[in-house]
Design a protein around this motif. Structure first.
Motif, PDB file in Angstrom:
ATOM      1  N   ALA A  90      -5.032   8.021   5.195  1.00  0.00           N
ATOM      2  CA  ALA A  90      -4.094   8.018   4.066  1.00  0.00           C
ATOM      3  C   ALA A  90      -2.656   8.114   4.560  1.00  0.00           C
ATOM      4  CB  ALA A  90      -4.408   9.177   3.125  1.00  0.00           C
ATOM      5  N   PHE A  91      -2.411   8.980   5.554  1.00  0.00           N
ATOM      6  CA  PHE A  91      -1.056   9.129   6.094  1.00  0.00           C
ATOM      7  C   PHE A  91      -0.621   7.883   6.864  1.00  0.00           C
ATOM      8  CE2 PHE A  91      -1.748  13.743   5.486  1.00  0.00           C
ATOM      9  CZ  PHE A  91      -0.549  14.046   4.853  1.00  0.00           C
ATOM     10  N   LEU A  92      -1.562   7.097   7.338  1.00  0.00           N
ATOM     11  CA  LEU A  92      -1.231   5.855   8.037  1.00  0.00           C
ATOM     12  C   LEU A  92      -0.934   4.727   7.060  1.00  0.00           C
ATOM     13  CD1 LEU A  92      -1.076   4.224  10.717  1.00  0.00           C
ATOM     14  CD2 LEU A  92      -3.532   3.805  10.474  1.00  0.00           C
ATOM     15  N   VAL A  93      -1.766   4.595   6.009  1.00  0.00           N
ATOM     16  CA  VAL A  93      -1.672   3.445   5.113  1.00  0.00           C
ATOM     17  C   VAL A  93      -0.620   3.641   4.017  1.00  0.00           C
ATOM     18  CG1 VAL A  93      -2.946   2.054   3.440  1.00  0.00           C
ATOM     19  CG2 VAL A  93      -4.049   2.779   5.564  1.00  0.00           C
ATOM     20  N   ALA A  94      -0.483   4.864   3.506  1.00  0.00           N
ATOM     21  CA  ALA A  94       0.419   5.099   2.375  1.00  0.00           C
ATOM     22  C   ALA A  94       1.868   4.709   2.673  1.00  0.00           C
ATOM     23  CB  ALA A  94       0.335   6.562   1.939  1.00  0.00           C
ATOM     24  N   PRO A  95       2.449   5.064   3.815  1.00  0.00           N
ATOM     25  CA  PRO A  95       3.827   4.636   4.083  1.00  0.00           C
ATOM     26  C   PRO A  95       3.967   3.119   4.139  1.00  0.00           C
ATOM     27  CG  PRO A  95       3.191   6.401   5.575  1.00  0.00           C
ATOM     28  CD  PRO A  95       1.940   5.954   4.883  1.00  0.00           C
ATOM     29  N   PHE A  96       2.948   2.453   4.679  1.00  0.00           N
ATOM     30  CA  PHE A  96       3.006   0.989   4.729  1.00  0.00           C
ATOM     31  C   PHE A  96       3.065   0.409   3.319  1.00  0.00           C
ATOM     32  CE2 PHE A  96       0.892  -3.117   4.499  1.00  0.00           C
ATOM     33  CZ  PHE A  96       1.595  -3.840   5.442  1.00  0.00           C
ATOM     34  N   ALA A  97       2.158   0.853   2.442  1.00  0.00           N
ATOM     35  CA  ALA A  97       2.114   0.320   1.085  1.00  0.00           C
ATOM     36  C   ALA A  97       3.377   0.666   0.308  1.00  0.00           C
ATOM     37  CB  ALA A  97       0.883   0.865   0.356  1.00  0.00           C
ATOM     38  N   GLY A  98       3.930   1.866   0.554  1.00  0.00           N
ATOM     39  CA  GLY A  98       5.080   2.306  -0.219  1.00  0.00           C
ATOM     40  C   GLY A  98       6.406   1.754   0.249  1.00  0.00           C
ATOM     41  N   LEU A  99       6.500   1.356   1.519  1.00  0.00           N
ATOM     42  CA  LEU A  99       7.806   0.988   2.082  1.00  0.00           C
ATOM     43  C   LEU A  99       7.923  -0.479   2.464  1.00  0.00           C
ATOM     44  CD1 LEU A  99       8.333   4.115   4.383  1.00  0.00           C
ATOM     45  CD2 LEU A  99       9.371   3.673   2.151  1.00  0.00           C
ATOM     46  N   ALA A 156       5.413  -1.129   8.165  1.00  0.00           N
ATOM     47  CA  ALA A 156       6.056  -1.617   6.950  1.00  0.00           C
ATOM     48  C   ALA A 156       7.353  -2.354   7.286  1.00  0.00           C
ATOM     49  CB  ALA A 156       6.345  -0.455   6.001  1.00  0.00           C
ATOM     50  N   LEU A 157       8.058  -1.919   8.328  1.00  0.00           N
ATOM     51  CA  LEU A 157       9.266  -2.602   8.765  1.00  0.00           C
ATOM     52  C   LEU A 157       8.947  -3.902   9.493  1.00  0.00           C
ATOM     53  CD1 LEU A 157      11.338   0.415  10.169  1.00  0.00           C
ATOM     54  CD2 LEU A 157      11.494  -0.645   7.902  1.00  0.00           C
ATOM     55  N   ARG A 377      11.847 -10.801   1.757  1.00  0.00           N
ATOM     56  CA  ARG A 377      11.667 -10.020   0.533  1.00  0.00           C
ATOM     57  C   ARG A 377      10.521 -10.565  -0.309  1.00  0.00           C
ATOM     58  NH1 ARG A 377      17.712 -10.525  -1.362  1.00  0.00           N
ATOM     59  NH2 ARG A 377      17.695 -12.064   0.305  1.00  0.00           N
ATOM     60  N   VAL A 378      10.433 -11.875  -0.423  1.00  0.00           N
ATOM     61  CA  VAL A 378       9.350 -12.476  -1.193  1.00  0.00           C
ATOM     62  C   VAL A 378       8.008 -12.143  -0.553  1.00  0.00           C
ATOM     63  CG1 VAL A 378       8.304 -14.678  -1.863  1.00  0.00           C
ATOM     64  CG2 VAL A 378      10.756 -14.310  -2.192  1.00  0.00           C
ATOM     65  N   HIS A 379       7.945 -12.217   0.775  1.00  0.00           N
ATOM     66  CA  HIS A 379       6.705 -11.884   1.466  1.00  0.00           C
ATOM     67  C   HIS A 379       6.343 -10.420   1.242  1.00  0.00           C
ATOM     68  CE1 HIS A 379       3.533 -11.855   4.433  1.00  0.00           C
ATOM     69  NE2 HIS A 379       4.149 -10.925   5.131  1.00  0.00           N
ATOM     70  N   ALA A 380       7.339  -9.553   1.201  1.00  0.00           N
ATOM     71  CA  ALA A 380       7.063  -8.136   0.967  1.00  0.00           C
ATOM     72  C   ALA A 380       6.467  -7.924  -0.429  1.00  0.00           C
ATOM     73  CB  ALA A 380       8.349  -7.325   1.116  1.00  0.00           C
ATOM     74  N   TYR A 381       6.991  -8.614  -1.440  1.00  0.00           N
ATOM     75  CA  TYR A 381       6.405  -8.522  -2.783  1.00  0.00           C
ATOM     76  C   TYR A 381       4.974  -9.051  -2.780  1.00  0.00           C
ATOM     77  CZ  TYR A 381      10.629  -7.119  -5.294  1.00  0.00           C
ATOM     78  OH  TYR A 381      11.692  -6.410  -5.766  1.00  0.00           O
ATOM     79  N   GLU A 382       4.745 -10.108  -2.021  1.00  0.00           N
ATOM     80  CA  GLU A 382       3.394 -10.678  -1.931  1.00  0.00           C
ATOM     81  C   GLU A 382       2.420  -9.671  -1.323  1.00  0.00           C
ATOM     82  OE1 GLU A 382       0.871 -12.687   1.303  1.00  0.00           O
ATOM     83  OE2 GLU A 382       2.985 -13.266   1.371  1.00  0.00           O
ATOM     84  N   VAL A 383       2.816  -9.022  -0.231  1.00  0.00           N
ATOM     85  CA  VAL A 383       1.946  -8.044   0.426  1.00  0.00           C
ATOM     86  C   VAL A 383       1.697  -6.851  -0.489  1.00  0.00           C
ATOM     87  CG1 VAL A 383       1.788  -6.418   2.349  1.00  0.00           C
ATOM     88  CG2 VAL A 383       2.611  -8.743   2.749  1.00  0.00           C
ATOM     89  N   ALA A 384       2.778  -6.346  -1.123  1.00  0.00           N
ATOM     90  CA  ALA A 384       2.626  -5.179  -1.993  1.00  0.00           C
ATOM     91  C   ALA A 384       1.697  -5.472  -3.169  1.00  0.00           C
ATOM     92  CB  ALA A 384       3.998  -4.734  -2.510  1.00  0.00           C
ATOM     93  N   GLY A 385       1.770  -6.686  -3.708  1.00  0.00           N
ATOM     94  CA  GLY A 385       0.964  -7.017  -4.880  1.00  0.00           C
ATOM     95  C   GLY A 385      -0.478  -7.310  -4.573  1.00  0.00           C
TER      96      GLY A 385
END
Length: 440
Positions: A90-99, A156-157, A377-385
């Motif tokens: 959870a501590f590994l994946v959550a920052p990726f999904a959130g940032l 995430a970066l 930015r578009v790719h980031a929205y794609e990954v987050a969604g």
């Protein structure tokens, strides 16, 4: 905004950001080529830049594939319980999904290459400290969790730029994506196996050392890239404004948000629950080794799909990818029908081919249809969604099985995955999107 075909590497909007080593020759308007576009004299795929990028990406993927297995197995081997292993993931994946959204904004503002190098250096530092932690013993779990947060944030970066860099280092974008997808599948197979073997010999710390070396290698390879002038947002825009513009660009392309909307249902109802539900059926009946073999078959199929997609270049890539995704329901249906292990493995090969072809067609479409100054930015929205919905489906798997039964949950996955491929074909903007020709 009207949808259009736009090769983002040919658009040099706000050419204020130079993304190359200080003493490297520029590749931009000075020599007659668009910013970041490989000259026509180089190979279509294996340019100098792509060779370095391929090495960097493969090294990072290997490290990322090893980390979850090494941490979970190392904790259990060290006497910690499943709860500690679960919290660590959870501590590994959550920052990726959130940032990851902010990672896309920063990549567009400061260039993807710089952000990826920063991410690699952060991962290098985190993995050196993780190595010391496992070698000398974990006194406080919060130390492990904090380092995993750093690793998740670094990824995430890194992730938004990983996609947008491909068109800058190769003229054959689809072929390059096919090569990278194949590498991803190979490292996805080999990384966990290597990590598990080393942990079995009591060498969790050395897994982290290997990962640190891999991230250092990646940073060096990215540093020596020569990308010339790279599109960037207008100077003076706020971080929030950059995020809003990225959303507007994402929303303006119905084929793009249409795929993500369909994928969100697929991730929650089919993709997300499948791994744990399948394990709950196959492991008790056939054993853990059989389950590992079946998942290895998926990796083999994904490698084959990536190789196919290097050469297979349909005029309507998303339609072709959707047809390939029709193979996905075969595997969960086989579990419900009680197929033997060899048949389930064969089904996973077919599923992997479909996933490999779809992944390359999708990545290439995004990279070649979205202008470079907003692509991260578009790719980031794609990954987050899309990817962001997977943990929800995974978390709901247990309660759903308890409430409805294993076969029922798997059959929902069968139906939803079939409807996913069907919806991708029925939606006109997705079905009719045409391929951008390779650069000469």
């Amino acid at each position: 905004m009207e949808e259009r075909l736009a090769d983002h590497t040919a658009e040099v909007a706000s050419p204020r950001t130079k993304d190359g080593p200080p003493d490297g020759p520029p590749r931009g308007p000075a020599d007659g080529t668009p910013g970041g576009t490989p000259p026509s004299g180089e190979p279509a795929i294996w340019t100098r830049n792509f060779r370095y990028y391929f090495t960097a990406r493969s090294a990072g993927l290997l490290s990322w594939a090893m980390l979850p297995v090494a941490v979970a197995a190392g904790l259990l081997k060290g006497g910690y319980g499943l709860d500690a292993a679960g919290y660590s993931m959870a501590f590994l994946v959550a920052p990726f999904a959130g940032l990851v959204l902010f990672g896309g904004v920063l990549a567009d503002r400061f260039t993807a290459r710089r952000m990826m190098i920063i991410a690699d250096l952060a991962n290098l530092t985190a993995h050196i400290l993780l190595a010391l932690l496992f070698i000398h013993g974990i006194d406080h779990l919060w130390q492990l969790y904090a380092l995993l947060v750093v690793a998740g944030t670094a990824n995430a970066l890194f992730q938004p730029g990983a996609s947008s860099t491909v068109p800058l280092v190769s003229r054959d974008v689809q072929g390059a994506n096919g090569v990278l997808r194949t590498s991803e599948a190979i490292t996805g197979l080999g990384g966990p196996a290597l990590a598990g073997t080393l942990v079995g010999f009591g060498s969790t710390g050395w897994v982290m050392v290997i990962s640190a070396v891999a991230y250092g290698t990646s940073a060096i390879c990215l540093f020596v890239l020569r990308l010339g002038v790279v599109p960037a947002p207008p100077a003076g825009e706020s971080l929030w404004r950059n995020l809003v513009v990225g959303w507007q660009e994402f929303r303006s392309r119905s084929w793009l948000w249409g795929v993500i909307l369909i994928w969100m249902f697929y991730a929650v109802l089919s993709w997300g629950p499948q791994l744990s539900v399948a394990a709950g059926v196959i492991v008790p009946e056939h054993g853990a080794s059989a389950f590992g073999l079946i998942n290895a078959a998926l990796g083999a199929g994904t490698i084959a799909g990536g190789l196919v997609a290097i050469r297979y270049k349909p005029q309507r890539p998303l339609a072709a990818g959707a047809v390939a995704m029709m193979a996905y329901p075969i595997y969960p249906l086989g579990i419900v029908l009680g197929w033997p292990v060899w048949a389930l493995a064969a089904a996973q090969v077919a599923v992997g081919i479909g996933i490999g072809v779809w992944g390359v067609m999708w990545a290439t479409s995004v990279q070649t249809q979205v202008p470079g100054e907003v692509l991260n930015r578009v790719h980031a929205y794609e990954v987050a969604g899309s990817v962001g919905m997977y943990p929800i489906g995974s978390a709901l798997a247990g309660p759903a099985v308890g409430a409805f039964g294993t076969d029922e949950v798997l059959m929902v996955g069968v139906v939803v995955s079939f409807l996913t491929a069907t919806a991708l074909l029925v939606a006109r903007p997705i079905r009719t999107l045409r391929r951008v020709p390779d650069r000469a």
